[in-house]
Write an enzyme that holds these catalytic residues in place. Structure first.
Site, PDB file in Angstrom:
ATOM      1  N   ASP A   1     -31.927 -11.752  18.837  1.00  0.00           N
ATOM      2  CA  ASP A   1     -30.898 -12.800  18.775  1.00  0.00           C
ATOM      3  C   ASP A   1     -31.411 -13.883  17.844  1.00  0.00           C
ATOM      4  O   ASP A   1     -32.293 -14.652  18.209  1.00  0.00           O
ATOM      5  CB  ASP A   1     -30.675 -13.429  20.160  1.00  0.00           C
ATOM      6  CG  ASP A   1     -29.793 -12.567  21.061  1.00  0.00           C
ATOM      7  OD1 ASP A   1     -29.445 -13.026  22.166  1.00  0.00           O
ATOM      8  OD2 ASP A   1     -29.448 -11.435  20.654  1.00  0.00           O
TER       9      ASP A   1
ATOM     10  N   LYS B   1     -20.951 -11.787  21.599  1.00  0.00           N
ATOM     11  CA  LYS B   1     -21.679 -12.158  22.813  1.00  0.00           C
ATOM     12  C   LYS B   1     -21.465 -13.624  23.136  1.00  0.00           C
ATOM     13  O   LYS B   1     -21.985 -14.495  22.440  1.00  0.00           O
ATOM     14  CB  LYS B   1     -23.178 -11.895  22.591  1.00  0.00           C
ATOM     15  CG  LYS B   1     -24.065 -12.408  23.726  1.00  0.00           C
ATOM     16  CD  LYS B   1     -25.503 -11.991  23.514  1.00  0.00           C
ATOM     17  CE  LYS B   1     -26.421 -12.674  24.523  1.00  0.00           C
ATOM     18  NZ  LYS B   1     -27.808 -12.249  24.383  1.00  0.00           N
TER      19      LYS B   1
ATOM     20  N   LYS C   1     -22.903 -14.346  18.203  1.00  0.00           N
ATOM     21  CA  LYS C   1     -23.111 -14.937  19.523  1.00  0.00           C
ATOM     22  C   LYS C   1     -22.568 -16.365  19.474  1.00  0.00           C
ATOM     23  O   LYS C   1     -22.725 -17.058  18.482  1.00  0.00           O
ATOM     24  CB  LYS C   1     -24.616 -14.940  19.793  1.00  0.00           C
ATOM     25  CG  LYS C   1     -25.026 -15.347  21.179  1.00  0.00           C
ATOM     26  CD  LYS C   1     -26.532 -15.116  21.345  1.00  0.00           C
ATOM     27  CE  LYS C   1     -27.041 -15.866  22.557  1.00  0.00           C
ATOM     28  NZ  LYS C   1     -28.479 -15.795  22.711  1.00  0.00           N
TER      29      LYS C   1
END
Lengths: 275, 619
Positions: free
Chosen positions: A155, A211, A175
């Site tokens: 990430d 996400k 994300k």
């Protein structure tokens, strides 16, 4: 994980053509919350689906091998066995989507998952999480090391200073937030991101994952996120390959809801295993 | 009777309920709602408290349409249970259409309201009286959505698909016409197809379904859709499973049609969307104005200046900006023609104190002096106006009225002030003819009216209603061209004083005057034209015989004022006109000052409300 996004030429024209009407998006989010609700068995099914998409996360300053070890075992058995049996889902291999930790803890996570006999990926945050204000060289070094330690997903925190000055990047998965800000994953923000993903898919044929992370604590919210994904992106996105819920305490609430659905009473603290 | 305020609350809650019941019945047949019985007090002060206290003292007798009597019956049953309403307040009578005649003729019925499509009024006998009105209301039209190229296409598609599926009480026909700027037709269509595919068809009471069944007795849109196919249009219907039995139709998107196609000329029941590309915002406004059966509009554009400008040009009473089908929870914008505040909606069911009580066995009277003979009142032999002249005058007035109304209020005020000065200077033209006025100071009063309205129009404003998610700006727009039938057996004295408010607020006027009135009217016209009024904005035609109202109504002015008493046009022609008014004592009785709320009443009568929804920062 989904196939890598081979990317396209950076088309700044696409970005300037995007128009978002904030009040309309906020209204749409409110309506979805009201209209798309599920009950009973269907709710339990959606909750189990949500579980499989969770990135079980621990990103605290005081993470040590012991709590990471506990987390990984919980990742392998997110819902109590007898509850799953009551729903006839004990044979479906229900685990969370991934375990997400700091780079320094990746090795511990990989070892714990191996001990638990679980092959879900370890995701590592990297690139100066959570602020992203570190030099590019250290960011790259961090990512390289995390991968060496065994993380299969990273990430990356984008450099917000670049974003705010209009210099864009591309990625496989987007994300909403680090989860460490004051305001994290809200539905309007998610809707806008999902619409961008769909537009990108229509233009290039590549599916980018999504996400939302931060502030997702209740089972109801999790279901709303799933409903939104289904509505904006379609059923194909409702899989751990393309959708993850970044959450730490969410799993507890989901397990409580499933406990209530199966037994009809509310779980006490000792009824459910701690993550 | 119970306290007026609680009654007001009850009846106010009933109002939208009654309107929403229309959802079940097609717009072709309407309800007949009549208010009769005791009227408590007269018109209150036009503030919310006063109106609440006064307007709710009515009892209602409802005649539902023959095909859909169940909803009103259920409503009546529910209101009776538990003593929600005192007995006798809401009565529902079902039966054959001949009941309507009986209803109309009954002496204790004070006023009749007709809900439904205007063309049904042709079967009605008799003439409208003061206090009667029709309410096209729900079922009167569909929504036209204009999407410009700076719009948030995803939100627009989501809102349009949502409205296709669940028509709110306002527009039970569902579906809408979408005018899209050419540059974004393809992306919008793609999004619409994706969204339509996600709609679920089923039981409307189930929260999880989006699309319900067709309205009862409405023909399924198969014929219209097939006609579109034959013309070469593209019809998209997502593969949804329709529930068995019942009258369900899948959501449909029709593209590639033209304004001549059936799906655009007729109201199509059911979840049918029609997409039409346009080249520019100006063209979108032109096409939208040319579509029949349009009740409200929505504009999607992120460019705020362009959006507001386009919204201003649309000739619709209700326009949403970057939103669709938002309803005021109080039902304030509940009418298809956007009748502003709830205050004005309540106004329809009361009558002002300066009018004599309606119905109850008394024929309506205009205020006139019975001593004067008819000849003296008319001031000369009566003439019937030439129909061609009327048509020409109306046409000329229409051409000019738009420009006149677009002038800033100060410009119009200047013209009125100039006319007042000119009139003052023409005192040397000799005394006004006899029988024209009570105290011989007609000119003075006319001057006063001109000056008063010049001042008032400069301060004209509107109402801003804060609603969840934004605000509704309710302003007033001129009606357009108003036909004033001043002639007739009992011409209203001082009717000339009705003209300054109409002109000040931006209307054009065609006045059919009795022989005694032609002179003063022409003097007024000359004074105004000299001060700068565009030629044709005020036309004066000689008349005086009965039936002038009908003559005017036949040419469809935007408003019709019957200042002649006696012979009124019949329902059919009157109700082809939206705003029919029989002014009575609003100007005051012989030798009296006008009542205190008269100016507000005049303002309301000369304009129609226009509601613009502007979304705010959201919840």
């Amino acid at each position: 994980m989904a196939g890598r996004n081979p990317g396209t030429e950076l088309e700044l024209g696409w970005i300037s053509k995007v128009h978002v009407n904030r009040p309309a998006v906020v209204r749409h989010a409110e309506q979805i919350k009201k209209w798309r609700t599920v009950k009973g068995n269907w709710q339990a099914a959606w909750l189990l689906k949500a579980v499989t998409c969770i990135d079980l996360t621990t990103l605290s300053g005081d993470d040590t091998p012991s709590n990471v070890h506990r987390l990984c075992f919980k990742a392998k058995h997110p819902i109590r066995e007898d509850l799953l049996k009551a729903l006839d889902m004990h044979d479906n291999g229900i685990t969370v989507g991934a375990v997400c930790v700091y780079p320094a803890r990746v090795t511990d996570a990989v070892n714990a998952l191996k001990a638990a006999g679980c092959n879900i990926p370890v995701a590592s945050v990297a690139a100066g999480f959570p602020s992203g204000q570190t030099p590019l060289e250290t960011k790259l070094a961090e990512i390289k090391l995390a991968v060496e330690y065994g993380a299969r997903e990273i990430d990356i925190v984008i450099s917000r200073s670049l974003v705010l000055t209009g210099q864009w990047e591309r990625s496989d998965f987007i994300k909403t937030s680090t989860g460490k800000e004051v305001e994290n994953a809200t539905f309007p923000v998610g809707i806008v991101m999902m619409r961008a993903i769909r537009e990108f898919y229509w233009q290039t044929g590549n599916k980018v994952g999504f996400k939302p992370a931060g502030g997702i604590r209740t089972a109801k919210e999790a279901i709303t996120w799933l409903m939104l994904v289904k509505e904006e992106l379609g059923v194909e996105w409702l899989t751990p390959e393309l959708f993850r819920l970044g959450a730490s305490s969410l799993l507890e609430d989901i397990e409580k809801q499933i406990f209530y659905h199966v037994t009809g009473s509310y779980a006490l603290q000792h009824d459910l295993a701690m993550a | 009777m119970a306290g007026p305020c609680s009654l007001a609350a009850l009846l106010w809650k009933l109002g939208p309920l009654l309107a929403m019941g229309e959802w079940g019945s097609p717009g072709l047949r309407g309800w007949d709602l009549a208010f009769g019985g005791a009227r408590l007090s007269g018109w209150g002060n036009p503030g919310p408290r006063g109106t609440q206290a006064s307007c709710a003292g009515n009892a209602a007798l409802v005649l539902p349409p023959a095909e859909a009597p169940l909803v009103p019956l259920l409503l009546a049953e529910l209101s009776g249970e538990g003593g929600v309403l005192p007995p006798g307040l809401l009565n529902v009578v079902t039966g054959t259409p001949c009941l309507r005649r009986a209803l109309r003729a009954h002496t204790r019925i004070a006023a009749v309201t007709f809900l439904g499509a205007r063309r049904r009024c042709r079967t009605w006998p008799g003439a409208p009286r003061a206090g009667d009105h029709s309410w096209e209301g729900p079922g009167g039209g569909r929504v036209v959505v204009i999407v410009l190229d700076s719009a948030d296409l995803d939100s627009a598609a989501a809102a349009i698909a949502g409205s296709t599926g669940t028509p709110p009480a306002l527009f039970p026909w569902g579906g809408c016409v979408v005018l899209v700027q050419e540059g974004v037709v393809a992306p919008l269509e793609r999004r619409l197809r994706a969204r339509l595919g996600g709609l679920r068809v089923g039981d409307p009471l189930d929260l999880g379904t989006d699309v319900g069944p067709l309205p009862p007795t409405a023909a399924p849109p198969k014929g219209v859709v097939q006609a579109a196919c034959k013309e070469g249009a593209e019809v998209f219907q997502p593969p949804v499973t329709l529930p068995p039995g019942g009258r369900f139709y899948p959501p449909t998107l029709i593209t590639g049609v033209a304004p001549t196609s059936r799906c655009l000329r007729e109201l199509v029941p059911g979840p049918v969307l029609v997409l039409l590309p346009v080249r520019s915002p100006g063209e979108a406004v032109t096409v939208a104005s040319g579509l029949p059966h349009v009740a409200a509009g929505a504009i999607w554009a992120q460019d705020v200046t362009l959006a507001l400008d386009t919204a201003d040009r649309l000739p619709l009473g209700l326009v949403w900006l970057n939103a669709l089908n938002l309803l005021d929870p109080r039902g304030g914008c509940a009418r298809g023609d956007g009748d502003g505040t709830s205050l004005e909606a309540l106004r329809e069911y009361g009558h002002p104190p300066w009018e004599p009580p309606l119905g109850l066995g008394n024929p309506p009277e205009t205020l006139l002096d019975p001593e004067l003979s008819l000849e003296l009142v008319l001031g000369g032999p009566a003439v019937a106006p030439n129909s061609a002249d009327v048509a020409a005058a109306l046409e000329a007035a229409r051409r000019v009225a738009l420009g006149w109304s677009r002038l800033p209020a100060s410009a119009r005020a200047r013209v009125l002030r100039g006319a007042a000065a000119a009139l003052g200077g023409s005192g040397a033209a000799g005394p006004p003819p006899k029988g024209d006025d009570d105290d011989g100071d007609g000119d003075g009063r006319l001057r006063g009216a001109l000056l008063r309205w010049a001042a008032r129009v400069e301060l004209l404003g509107g109402v801003v209603q804060e609603v969840p998610g934004g605000r509704a700006l309710v302003t007033r727009r001129p009606l357009g061209v108003v036909g004033v039938a001043w002639s007739g057996p009992h011409p209203l004295r001082r009717a000339l004083e009705l003209l300054p408010p109409a002109l000040a607020l931006g209307n054009g006027l065609v006045v059919v005057a009795p022989p005694s009135g032609v002179g003063p009217a022409l003097r007024l016209q000359q004074a105004l034209v000299a001060a700068g009024l565009p030629g044709g904005a005020l036309a004066v035609l000689p008349g005086g015989a009965g039936g002038d109202g009908a003559t005017l109504a036949r040419h469809h002015p935007d408003g019709l004022w019957l200042c002649g008493g006696g012979t009124d046009p019949d329902w059919a022609s009157a109700l082809s006109v939206t705003h029919v008014w029989v002014p009575g004592g609003v100007l005051g009785g012989p030798g009296q000052e006008p009542p205190p709320d008269a100016e507000w009443e005049l303002e309301l009568r000369c304009t129609r409300p226009r509601c613009l929804w502007v979304p705010g920062s959201g919840p």
